[in-house]
Scaffold this active site. Structure first.
Site, PDB file in Angstrom:
ATOM      1  N   CYS A 266     -16.842  -0.356  16.485  1.00 52.58           N
ATOM      2  CA  CYS A 266     -17.735   0.246  17.465  1.00 52.58           C
ATOM      3  C   CYS A 266     -19.004   0.699  16.778  1.00 52.58           C
ATOM      4  O   CYS A 266     -19.156   0.550  15.570  1.00 52.58           O
ATOM      5  CB  CYS A 266     -17.067   1.445  18.112  1.00 52.58           C
ATOM      6  SG  CYS A 266     -16.761   2.739  16.898  1.00 52.58           S
TER       7      CYS A 266
ATOM      8  N   CYS B 217     -18.620   3.050  13.732  1.00 53.43           N
ATOM      9  CA  CYS B 217     -18.369   2.434  12.430  1.00 53.43           C
ATOM     10  C   CYS B 217     -19.669   1.856  11.872  1.00 53.43           C
ATOM     11  O   CYS B 217     -19.977   2.012  10.698  1.00 53.43           O
ATOM     12  CB  CYS B 217     -17.348   1.312  12.539  1.00 53.43           C
ATOM     13  SG  CYS B 217     -15.912   1.706  13.514  1.00 53.43           S
TER      14      CYS B 217
ATOM     15  N   ASP C 208       4.936 -17.456   1.147  1.00 54.91           N
ATOM     16  CA  ASP C 208       4.906 -17.043  -0.246  1.00 54.91           C
ATOM     17  C   ASP C 208       5.344 -15.585  -0.242  1.00 54.91           C
ATOM     18  O   ASP C 208       5.319 -14.939   0.793  1.00 54.91           O
ATOM     19  CB  ASP C 208       3.478 -17.190  -0.782  1.00 54.91           C
ATOM     20  CG  ASP C 208       3.308 -16.532  -2.117  1.00 54.91           C
ATOM     21  OD1 ASP C 208       4.121 -16.837  -2.999  1.00 54.91           O
ATOM     22  OD2 ASP C 208       2.391 -15.717  -2.275  1.00 54.91           O
TER      23      ASP C 208
ATOM     24  N   ASP D 269      -1.145 -16.797  -0.493  1.00 57.34           N
ATOM     25  CA  ASP D 269      -2.413 -16.162  -0.838  1.00 57.34           C
ATOM     26  C   ASP D 269      -2.968 -16.536  -2.198  1.00 57.34           C
ATOM     27  O   ASP D 269      -4.164 -16.539  -2.397  1.00 57.34           O
ATOM     28  CB  ASP D 269      -2.284 -14.640  -0.734  1.00 57.34           C
ATOM     29  CG  ASP D 269      -1.471 -14.089  -1.884  1.00 57.34           C
ATOM     30  OD1 ASP D 269      -0.500 -14.756  -2.268  1.00 57.34           O
ATOM     31  OD2 ASP D 269      -1.816 -13.020  -2.389  1.00 57.34           O
TER      32      ASP D 269
ATOM     33  N   ASP E 151      -0.724 -20.939  -4.653  1.00 57.07           N
ATOM     34  CA  ASP E 151      -0.335 -21.410  -3.322  1.00 57.07           C
ATOM     35  C   ASP E 151      -1.356 -22.370  -2.731  1.00 57.07           C
ATOM     36  O   ASP E 151      -1.074 -23.032  -1.738  1.00 57.07           O
ATOM     37  CB  ASP E 151      -0.218 -20.227  -2.350  1.00 57.07           C
ATOM     38  CG  ASP E 151       0.840 -19.245  -2.776  1.00 57.07           C
ATOM     39  OD1 ASP E 151       1.909 -19.715  -3.182  1.00 57.07           O
ATOM     40  OD2 ASP E 151       0.585 -18.038  -2.703  1.00 57.07           O
TER      41      ASP E 151
END
Lengths: 45, 771
Positions: B52, B55, B458, B644, B648
């Site tokens: 918003c 922030c 993972d 991640d 991977d």
């Protein structure tokens, strides 16, 4: 028939003005953050 | 081995050592920034929790207060903050600190590739075309309506001519994306959706010009331009969601070091670029640098971070003679190594090859719109040709009338609704995903996700948070807390950051001489007494009692004041929130889960039991992971790969579809189709659910378009279609498709967020996804 000679160019020019305004908006990046623009209006500062 | 002892003067070692982890992070940030004019740098941060105006202003104001920052601008739609600063005045690290202080999760966008700029330019060109087509369509419609409502012959002819004058330049400007794509397809001897589109538009234009010159009634200017307008809407939306389909490989090169310091046999040091490093060269790797190639360690020992290789962020101590993979990070003092090969034989190069191979495999996937086009385009052309021949036969050689009817068949069947069917549904799907904090790489990802039938996770960083949880074994006084808070916040080591987060509510205290000792921890002086936080044995040296190793099991970090008792911390990896529920929901929906990890069996088993996954495989290398995914593929399974780490990345590219958290490494993020920015694993299930719903909407859209065509084609072939009917039918079907695509979005907007979560609990997934 006579009024058409005025009305048609007027209609086209208005449309063209809209198109130019759109191109300007786009080039100056006003469409890059639509959600942000909607929220920023609520900023009190 | 013919290594020399590292000949370095002590001062330069100290320079390299002070604040190692902070310096590393700074380097990484600088590396990801782009240079602007005047030596300024720009860095884009991804802030998933920015919701918003509050922030926005909090972030912008806090950042603007830093003297180094010249501009900080938040983009709410993209959840992104662009910061432009002068690196000569302040470090990039300050920005990271500000986000930490404000409590926003943050990660950095990579701005270095040029693909981004090209993507933006293409988007602008499409929007411009869209603007021109919209302008032309509106004005021509204005004139056409007058003609349809019965203008006199002369007026009608004048209006047609004016329409033509608008339509010709507009079509040649706005139609370029379609003409270019149709030409490309024809050149390689294939048909895509753009071929019938281009043909219909150009033929309609040609026929209308002819008609208006001879004073006929069959001018289709409005149809041709409106068609382009609708199709450009679809094309632009398609472009928007294609987003940042960027080359993972391009980013991999960013991780590799650019070069290293070589020690010549005579003791002289020179800098060698990466390409020139070769077997048997002696290299010196400073603290905070990555090993450029696979090497053998010559110094006595080295602390390295192999997270890039294994995906586990734990410091490993290596001893002389051991092998270190390229890409691993040297954490402690400068070390001497001997190169074991050139850069293209390294571990990183291998990963790069694996990703390329896996992505090639995936490029065989044909998107649903293209599959439709392969049937649709020939059918339309065939119908038009039949209409032409039949009418030529019936009218005994009236060429003009027959060609008019053939063209009107082409216009009315033009895949206007079809062109919108997929992109609009996908854009709606993508924005629903964005609301849940998920970014999407391209539309085909949504299609592939909808087909998935099993999930492969993972462990570290995917099922678990990757941020260790802290447990304090011994009791703490208030003063000790404040000292620990200060010590931990001065280091950027992952464990130290975790401790700092744990004590986030504690106030800091002033300490003198705070220094980071790489490989051991942080020390400082409080009330003239030494305090240490870090490796338990190292801390134990200043503690009161002599702590034997038996007291230190399962405790990776300790704190002590000189002569005081030892305070131990236990750190362990915990599953992400919602992970058990996610796996249950997948199971209920009929998708089995399994864990594929590079970690040890006991650790994998612990997590698997915790979240309720029965199938798990441990100690898997990147190529093992690919093999597992390929064997799943051979069984006919379509797997969602969630991971991640760099280890991977090849697996992410090899899975039928892939998901990575925003915390993933660069390469992992770019090899993945979806990136979720939230902390909960539930996002993965949301992605799957939304993809399924989107696929359903696409199917409905195709049906709407097909029904429309089935109704319209007989009229067109019988010669009953007038420009008015064509305009009405075309717009109606397009609007219907758009309305249908927005249905799930509206439904979701009407449900308040809390109702939504309740709905999720009340209705089991099996009822909702029985289809």
């Amino acid at each position: 028939m006579n009024q058409l000679i005025i009305l048609i160019p007027v209609a086209l020019l208005l449309g063209l003005a809209g198109l130019i305004a759109f191109i300007w908006n786009l080039k100056s990046g006003q469409y890059e953050d639509l959600d942000g623009a909607a929220e920023r209006i609520l900023d009190e500062d | 081995m013919n290594c020399r002892a590292p000949a370095m003067d002590p001062k330069s070692i100290a320079d390299n050592v002070a604040g190692t982890s902070a310096r590393m992070l700074e380097q990484q940030l600088l590396h990801q920034a782009i240079e602007l004019q005047g030596g300024k740098l720009q860095l884009d941060w991804l802030i998933p929790d920015m919701h918003c105006v509050g922030c926005i202003s909090k972030i912008e104001n806090a950042l603007s207060k830093l003297p180094a920052i010249t501009r900080a601008r938040a983009n709410l739609s993209l959840r992104k903050v662009s910061v432009i600063w002068d690196p000569k005045i302040g470090p990039a690290l300050d920005q990271d600190r500000i986000f930490d202080e404000l409590g926003f999760e943050h990660s950095v966008y990579d701005l270095r590739d040029s693909g981004d700029k090209e993507y933006k330019q293409r988007g602008q060109r499409l929007l411009l075309s869209l603007g021109v087509a919209g302008f032309a369509a509106a004005n021509i419609m204005l004139l056409s309506v007058s003609v349809w409502s019965g203008a006199e012959a002369d007026t009608a002819r004048l209006f047609h001519l004016i329409s033509g004058m608008i339509a010709v330049p507009a079509i040649f400007y706005a139609g370029r994306p379609f003409f270019a794509s149709a030409c490309n397809a024809l050149r390689v001897g294939r048909l895509n959706m753009d071929v019938p589109i281009s043909l219909a538009v150009l033929l309609a234009l040609g026929m209308s010009i002819h008609e208006s010159l001879v004073g006929g009634q069959q001018a289709y200017f409005d149809a041709a331009v409106t068609l382009l307008f609708f199709l450009l809407v679809g094309r632009y939306l398609d472009h928007v969601i294609r987003g940042r389909a960027r080359e993972a490989v391009q980013h991999l090169t960013g991780i590799t070091s650019r070069g290293a310091t070589r020690i010549m046999p005579d003791g002289e040091t020179i800098y060698v670029p990466l390409e020139e490093i070769d077997c048997d060269m002696s290299l010196r790797i400073l603290a905070g640098e990555r090993f450029p190639v696979n090497v053998r360690l010559c110094s006595e020992s080295a602390e390295i971070d192999r997270s890039i290789v294994t995906g586990e962020s734990q410091t490993v101590t290596m001893h002389a003679g051991e092998l270190i993979e390229a890409g691993a990070l040297n954490l402690s003092a400068p070390v001497m190594v001997e190169a074991l090969g050139s850069a293209d034989e390294s571990f990183l190069a291998e990963i790069q090859k694996m990703i390329e191979a896996a992505e090639n495999g995936r490029s065989e996937y044909v998107r649903i719109a293209d599959r439709a086009a392969q049937i649709y385009a020939p059918a339309v052309h065939l119908l038009a040709a039949i209409a032409f021949v039949v009418w030529l036969y019936i009218t005994k050689g009236n060429f003009n009338l027959s060609i008019n009817i053939a063209i009107s068949v082409l216009i009315i069947t033009c895949p206007c609704a079809l062109g919108l069917a997929v992109p609009v549904a996908h854009v709606v799907g993508a924005s629903r995903l964005l609301r849940k904090g998920v970014l999407m790489r391209d539309g085909s990802a949504l299609e592939r996700m909808a087909e998935a039938d099993c999930v492969v996770f993972d462990k570290t960083g995917t099922i678990t948070t990757g941020n260790p949880m802290v447990e304090v074994v011994d009791s703490l006084s208030g003063l000790q807390r404040r000292i620990i808070r200060t010590l931990s916040s001065s280091s950027y080591h992952p464990l130290s950051k975790a401790i700092s987060r744990y004590f986030i509510d504690t106030e800091e205290i002033e300490l003198s001489k705070v220094t980071e000792v790489p490989g051991f921890g942080v020390e400082g002086i409080a009330n003239k007494q030494k305090v240490r936080l870090g490796n338990p044995e190292w801390v134990g040296k200043i503690a009161k009692e002599d702590t034997g190793p038996s007291n230190l099991t399962n405790c990776q970090v300790a704190f002590a004041k000189e002569g005081d008792r030892l305070i131990r911390f236990r750190m362990f990896d915990v599953p992400r929130p919602e992970s058990t529920e996610t796996i249950q929901m997948f199971a209920k929906a009929g998708l089995g889960s399994e864990i594929l990890s590079g970690d040890s069996l006991s650790e994998v088993k612990r997590i698997a039991d915790l979240v309720g996954v029965e199938k798990y495989r441990s100690e898997k290398s990147p190529s093992d992971k690919i093999q597992r995914l390929q064997s799943l593929k051979q069984e006919g399974r379509r797997s969602i790969m969630a991971g991640d780490g760099l280890n991977d990345a090849p697996a992410l590219a090899a899975g039928h579809v892939s998901v990575a958290p925003a915390s993933a490494c660069d390469v992992g993020r770019h090899a993945a189709d979806f990136i979720f920015t939230g902390t909960g694993l539930g996002s993965i299930f949301d992605v799957w659910r939304i993809s399924r719903e989107t696929a359903l909407v696409v199917k409905q859209n195709f049906i709407i378009a097909a029904v429309y065509n089935c109704l319209a084609i007989p009229f067109a072939m019988a010669g009953y279609v007038t420009p008015l009917i064509a305009a009405l039918a075309m717009s109606a079907s397009s609007l219907l498709v758009i309305a249908n695509s927005f249905r799930p979005f509206l439904k979701e907007s009407l449900l308040e967020p809390d109702q939504q979560s309740r709905a999720r609990q009340e209705i089991g997934p099996e009822e909702r996804y029985a289809a």
